[in-house]
Design an enzyme around this catalytic site. Structure first.
Site, PDB file in Angstrom:
ATOM      1  N   GLY A 112       2.710   2.348  10.714  1.00 18.14           N
ATOM      2  CA  GLY A 112       3.699   3.418  10.571  1.00 18.14           C
ATOM      3  C   GLY A 112       4.398   3.780  11.867  1.00 18.14           C
TER       4      GLY A 112
ATOM      5  CD  GLU B  36      -3.439  -2.212   7.262  1.00 19.17           C
ATOM      6  OE1 GLU B  36      -2.440  -2.575   6.643  1.00 19.17           O
ATOM      7  OE2 GLU B  36      -3.904  -1.059   7.171  1.00 19.17           O
TER       8      GLU B  36
ATOM      9  CG  HIS C 175      -5.797   2.145   5.168  1.00 12.20           C
ATOM     10  ND1 HIS C 175      -5.316   3.052   6.084  1.00 12.20           N
ATOM     11  CD2 HIS C 175      -4.822   1.218   5.004  1.00 12.20           C
ATOM     12  CE1 HIS C 175      -4.097   2.694   6.457  1.00 12.20           C
ATOM     13  NE2 HIS C 175      -3.772   1.571   5.817  1.00 12.20           N
TER      14      HIS C 175
ATOM     15  CD  GLU D 168      -2.762   5.585   6.702  1.00 10.58           C
ATOM     16  OE1 GLU D 168      -2.762   5.613   5.464  1.00 10.58           O
ATOM     17  OE2 GLU D 168      -1.841   5.059   7.373  1.00 10.58           O
TER      18      GLU D 168
ATOM     19  CE  LYS E 278      -0.082   3.271   4.743  1.00 10.86           C
ATOM     20  NZ  LYS E 278       0.006   3.339   6.190  1.00 10.86           N
TER      21      LYS E 278
ATOM     22  CB  SER F 124       5.304  -1.960  11.849  1.00  6.37           C
ATOM     23  OG  SER F 124       4.945  -0.615  12.129  1.00  6.37           O
TER      24      SER F 124
ATOM     25  CG  ASN G 223      -1.729   1.260   1.341  1.00  7.40           C
ATOM     26  OD1 ASN G 223      -1.756   2.083   0.424  1.00  7.40           O
ATOM     27  ND2 ASN G 223      -2.384   1.442   2.477  1.00  7.40           N
TER      28      ASN G 223
END
Ligand code: 13P
Length: 250
Positions: A174, A168, A96, A98, A11, A214, A9
């Site tokens: 991250g 996730e 996701h 985010e 991003k 991660s 991904n």
């Protein structure tokens, strides 16, 4: 035996020139490697057409990172499923964290997007996962359960069997703080049991469940070795061809 899918991904990283350079470098490196897993790159919209061409003739599939649930309409700045299908996109990341966090994505919009993706032959990678605050008070299973139940409303078992669910945990994205293989396995197993509750064991045995957060070349093998983890959704470590290839070969 379920296959495993390693999906990068990207991003909001890379220009199209950088994306194409990645594809060429990855293909060159992969020609000397043994990769048993399926591989996909989920790139920003503007790079998809160029990547389709750059990855042509390789085993790398193409994914988007979001799409609108409506077929078309006055939705300035949005991208539809048919626009993605026209490019030949295989996968689309949906829900996701985010997007849930910064773009007001809800389980309702996620559910509508899943329906639309299937209609256009795009395989969704549905993301679920809890915030640190939920895990700290032991609510991680109930949070993920609520997401799974709400996101899968009305999705027939024939579609669930061919979709991908990515666990996730938001606190591991991250942050360099990976869930332990045990924590990741426990939740992926739990997600499978949730799917069993909805559609029965034949379907849950087929659905692909990834871990994301991660994932790095150093920890990929142990994570991918867990019985209920069918792959990884990789953010930062998917941006460098050599690192991504190492994970794909793990
Ligand atoms: P990182 O691998 O950078 O933690 O990101 C995970 C992720 O959000 C993939 O979708």
């Amino acid at each position: 035996m379920r296959k495993k899918l390693i999906a990068g991904n990207w991003k909001m990283y890379k220009t199209t020139a950088e994306a194409v350079a990645f594809a060429h470098e990855y293909k060159a490196l992969a020609s000397n490697a043994v990769i048993e897993h399926e591989v996909a790159v989920c790139a920003p919209f503007t790079q998809l057409a160029a990547l389709k061409e750059a990855f042509a003739g390789s085993a790398v599939c193409l994914g988007a990172q979001n799409m609108h649930y409506e077929e078309e309409g006055a939705f300035t700045g949005e991208i539809s499923a048919s626009m993605l299908a026209e490019i030949g996109v295989d996968y689309c990341v949906i829900g996701h964290s985010e997007r849930r966090q910064y773009f007001a994505e809800t389980d309702e919009s996620v559910n509508r997007k899943l329906h639309t993706a299937f209609k256009h032959g795009i395989v969704p990678i549905l993301c679920v996962g809890e915030l640190l605050a939920a895990r700290d008070v032991g609510l991680h299973y109930s949070v993920v359960s609520e997401q799974i139940v709400a996101d899968l409303v009305g999705i027939p078992y024939t579609d669930v069997e061919r979709m991908v669910i990515a666990y996730e945990p938001v606190w591991a994205i991250g942050t360099g703080r990976t869930a332990s293989p045990k924590q990741a396995e426990e939740m992926c197993k739990f997600i499978r049991s949730e799917v069993t509750n909805i559609h029965g064991i034949d379907t849950s045995a087929k659905v692909m469940i990834q871990y994301g957060g991660s994932v790095k070349p150093e920890n990929a093998k142990e994570i991918l070795g867990q019985p209920d983890i069918d792959g990884a959704l990789v953010g930062g470590a998917s941006l460098l061809p050599a690192d991504f290839l190492t994970i794909c070969g793990s």
